[in-house]
Every structure is written in C-alpha cells, then in structure tokens.
Enzyme design. Structure first.
Site: not given
Ligand code: F6P
Length: 536
Positions: A208, A214, A267-268, A353, A384, A504
């Site tokens: 987003k 990452e 995002g979630r 979250e 198990h 972050k």
């Molecule tokens: O983990 C924090 C977060 O902001 C989530 O809410 C989101 O899904 C994820 O990082 C990834 O963010 P982006 O889509 O901006 O890379």
C-alpha cells in the site's frame, strides 16, 4: 461517528459482573443435564453454516445481558457507520470500507462527497481483464512466452490473506503457480528464484505504501534477477498494487500495470481489493468473485440480522465474556482442513493488529482487558501437538472448531469421516471430561487422579457444507466483523497500527548503524546485541 462509551461503566457490564459470580464455577455438564434441549437454544443456522455455541459457559441470562451490553454501546449505529463510509478510523482520518470492495449492491458509497464504489467496480473489471489475459496466454512475457509462475511480494496484509486463500482453494486453482515472498530472507528467496524461469514469471509487488522495507528490498532483488536474465524485461514482468503510484513508476513499473489501493481499506482487510490479484491469477477471476460474494453474504447477514441471531455479534459477545469476566487471555482457532493451515496466521494479524490497543476512543488508558491472543493449527494435527493442555492444563482456552460436511474429493469419504469423528469427539471430550474410570486390576488408586479430568472447556463448533470460495469468504468476513464488534465494545480504535509502524522506524535506524558500523545510543542490551552482531 462512533460513540465513546466506557463498557465497564454500563449497566449491562455491572449486571454481568454480578451474574459472573453465579456463573464462575458453573459446570457446563450441569447446564446440559438441566436442559436436554440446550443445543436448540444456542445454535444458529445460516446459509450453509451451522454454528453450535451451546458448549459455552452461558445461560439465557448471560446472553441477554451480553446483548444488552451490545445495545448500550450503540452497536447498531456503529455497524451502520462502518457500512456507510463514516470516518471511523479517526486516528488516521479515514473511512473503513473493505465491505465496499466486496459489495454487489450497486449502491453508491460516498467518502468526502465522492462515490468510491465506482472506482471499486472499475478496478474489479481491471483485475478480471488482466487475470484472464495472463491465464489465457494473451499477456506474454518480454520474450513472447506465456506466464507460468507468479511471485507475490508483500508482507502483513499484503501477503497473509491472499496466501491463505490461494492455499485454501487449491482445488480450484488453474495452471498458474503462485509463490508468496514476505520475509526478508535470502535463504528463502534465492532457492525460489533458482527454480523459476524468468521468461515465464510475473512479479506482483504488493505494498500500500510502497515503502515497506522487506517488500521493497525483495522486489529489488527480483528485479535484478529478471534484468540479469532478460535485459529490459521489468516493465513487462512487474505489476504493482499500491496507493503510491509515483514510487511504483520510479521503481520501473509501467502505469497500466499499477492496480490501486485506497486509504479506506486497511492492509489486514485488503485481500478483497487489488491485493487479491494473486488470488484471481491462481484461481481464475470467477472463483475470486465467488469468494467476494461469500463475504458479501456475510456482510448482509451482519448488517441486517437481529443481534440474537447475528453470528459475528454472538461470537464477539462470547469472546468478551471470556476475556473480560473469566479473564481467559487466548483463543484458539482449529480448522479441520489442511487447506486452511494458514487461516490462524491470517486471523492473528487481522485480530491482534486490530484490537491490540490500550487506549479508549478518548485517548485514555483502558481499565479492562482488550484484544485476545489468537493462535491455532489444523486439526487433527493440533490434537497431537497442544490439545493435551486444553484437556488437562491449568489454563482455559476457548476454541473455535471449524469443520466441513463434504470434502472436495468425495469418492471415498472414509478418511473424512475419521477426521470429522475426531472433530466431534474433541468437543465432546472438552465438554464432558472423564471421570470415574474403573480401576484396573493391580492399578494404584492414586493413578486414577491422573487419568480423570474435569472437562468444562468451552468450544464453538462451525459446521459448513463444504470448503468453497463462498464459504471461505463467509469465514473471513465473519471473523472481521467479530473483531469489529469487539473493538466497539472495548471502546478502542481497531483500524490503526501505530505500534508496528514504530517498529519499522527503529529497524530502519538500526540498519543505518549496521551499515556505517557506528552504533548510537540504545539501552545497554540493544547496544550490546548490535555490537556483538557487528563484531562476528
Ligand atoms: O505490519 C504493519 C503493516 O502496516 C500492516 O498493517 C500492513 O499490512 C503491512 O505492514 C504491509 O504494509 P504495506 O502494504 O504498506 O507494504
């Protein structure tokens, strides 16, 4: 706008506290013995789902008081605020409209005077055309070859939801192989790239913000890999899903290959939006749309049903009852389908979250517990692994059992019947426990103590007809709405995530220190660890 009501000061909460005194030590076995028809009072049948919540520590009085609590915090009005685009994500000044991205009503939804549903429908059409083109081989790689593999690069909500859905609906997938890369971990990425052919690989960069480290670092690696295999192929092989178009263009992605993400979808909750493009590529657009329609059915149920028949509301209230009165801290989710192996991980992010918050909607510290810890694993495997603690441990963990009447491969149902026998058997054992086992000859009396256990462990049983795109959409939306209701009752904001964002920022600063080998002021533990890392 959402009201701010401290739940612990409501009449219902006070009555629930009183009522709890008479419920705390009640054995569910006795509730069943007193009312042989108990299951009739505590189940809901909706669509292809049967929810049995009779194996919970509740009576009719408990449910009445919990429903009173929902009414006292003005849940009905809050649900309307969610669906109609009020800016209920106050701390980020945004509407919360993941429901629009799976809406099929053709009704306009206005945010700041603009009908956002138009853009949603337009984007759905773009996803449809693009995935049809890739799947059918009309969209080709830079050297004229059809696409066979897709890499989805994203993390958190840009990974967990789509990955879970693609795995869960594997029986519906077409010939495209979709791979998910989330962690920044060369030991995972490079072996994957070694297996793929750059000429037939399409890369989705899903972020987003287009700043998540990452994701961007992984995307740079894959870009270099592509370039080293086919010079100048990035434009044809890269797609972005983002709300930061300029950053994506600067990265080298062509504008027509950019799919939008909007402020009003967190995002979630984003698998229903363009973030779900990997789902459409893996399953075909029609199956993707079936998933959205399942979620839309659950939305309609949630918005329209009376609270005493409303599945997400009932689930949320039970969870509040355990979290805030019994003080049970965790909840387990155990789907009896290996295909749903990533459901607990997706729900962990979505729920924790959202509701891992300690301030009220007025910005004051809460004086009661909020978000529960979520964990789980596929049954029967989980039986198990950690079920022993459920049966005989000192902690009580309310568990959701999710099962399906029909398997996808149903020629011979023997294995499925065995799986489901475990499913039913476990909830029964957790309820009843085991007592009064006859002493075997020569057995010490004392050994009986170890083999007896008291049961009285709460469970919800969800029985769906079959794991289809529609039912999966219903399951995910059901938990989303449960989470929303809990956030409303706890008087918190469920749609920001400042804690993770701070993490972050710290990581970025430390990265600079590692690069320059100059460790600045931290607490002594963190400095010690970074220095140790650098000196080895
Ligand atoms: O983990 C924090 C977060 O902001 C989530 O809410 C989101 O899904 C994820 O990082 C990834 O963010 P982006 O889509 O901006 O890379």
């Amino acid at each position: 706008m959402l009201k701010s009501v401290n739940p612990s000061r409501t009449d219902a909460w006070k009555k629930l506290s009183e009522h709890f005194k008479s419920m705390e030590f009640v054995q569910m076995q006795h509730l069943f013995a007193e009312n042989a028809d108990r299951v009739n009072d505590f189940h809901v049948k909706w669509n292809s789902l049967l929810l049995d919540y009779s194996k919970n520590k509740v009576t009719a009085e408990t449910m009445k008081l919990l429903l009173d609590l929902a009414n006292e915090v003005d849940l009905k009005q809050s649900i309307e605020a969610l669906f109609t685009g009020d800016k209920i994500n106050v701390t980020e000044d945004r509407a919360v409209l993941h429901t629009v991205s799976r809406d099929f009503s053709q009704q306009p939804i206005f945010v700041d005077g603009e009908d956002v549903s138009k853009e949603v429908y337009k984007t759905r059409e773009k996803i449809k055309l693009f995935s049809n083109d890739v799947i059918s081989g009309r969209y080709l790689g830079a050297t004229g070859k059809a696409i066979t593999d897709v890499i989805n690069i994203g993390i958190g909500g840009s990974d967990l939801g789509p990955k879970m859905v693609v795995e869960a609906l594997d029986n519906y997938s077409n010939q495209l192989n979709v791979h998910f890369v989330s962690n920044i971990d060369d030991d995972y990425l490079f072996p994957l790239l070694a297996k793929l052919n750059a000429e037939t690989t399409l890369v989705l960069v899903v972020s987003k913000t287009f700043t998540t480290q990452e994701t961007i670092e992984n995307a740079k690696h894959v870009k270099a890999w592509l370039d080293s295999n086919i010079i100048g192929s990035v434009e044809q092989h890269f797609v972005a899903v983002t709300s930061a178009n300029q950053e994506a263009i600067a990265f080298g992605i062509k504008e027509t290959n950019i799919f939008p993400m909007w402020d009003f979808i967190g995002g979630r909750f984003s698998l229903w939006s363009s973030v779900g493009i990997s789902i459409s590529l893996a399953l075909g657009y029609d199956n993707y749309e079936r998933l959205l329609k399942g979620a839309y059915q659950m939305d309609t149920h949630f918005r329209q049903s009376d609270f005493d028949q409303n599945i997400p509301v009932i689930l949320a209230l039970l969870s509040v009852w355990y979290n805030n009165f019994y003080q049970y801290e965790t909840e387990a989710i155990v789907p009896y389908s290996s295909l749903l192996r990533s459901l607990p991980a997706h729900l962990q992010q979505m729920i924790m979250e959202s509701n891992g918050k300690d301030k009220t909607r007025e910005g004051q510290p809460v004086n009661y517990q909020t978000g529960t810890l979520i964990w789980g694993e596929v049954g029967a495997t989980a039986q198990h692994a950690f079920f022993q603690l459920f049966h005989q441990g000192t902690k009580v963990v309310p568990i959701d059992f999710i099962g399906f009447i029909k398997p996808f491969h149903d020629k011979d149902k023997t294995n499925h019947d065995i799986l489901m026998s475990n499913f039913f058997g476990q909830t029964e054992a957790l309820l009843k426990g085991k007592r009064g086992r006859k002493r075997q000859e020569g057995e010490l009396e004392m050994l009986r103590n170890f083999r007896d256990f008291e049961g009285n462990k709460p469970t919800n049983t969800f029985l769906f007809e079959q794991l289809t795109p529609e039912t999966l959409g219903q399951i995910i939306a059901m938990y989303e709405h449960k989470t929303f209701v809990q956030g409303i009752i706890w008087n918190i904001f469920s749609f920001d995530q400042f804690g993770v964002e701070y993490g972050k920022v710290l990581a970025k600063n430390i990265q600079e220190e590692i690069k320059s080998k100059k460790v600045s002021e931290h607490d002594c533990s963190t400095s010690f660890l970074i220095n140790y890392y650098l000196s080895n």
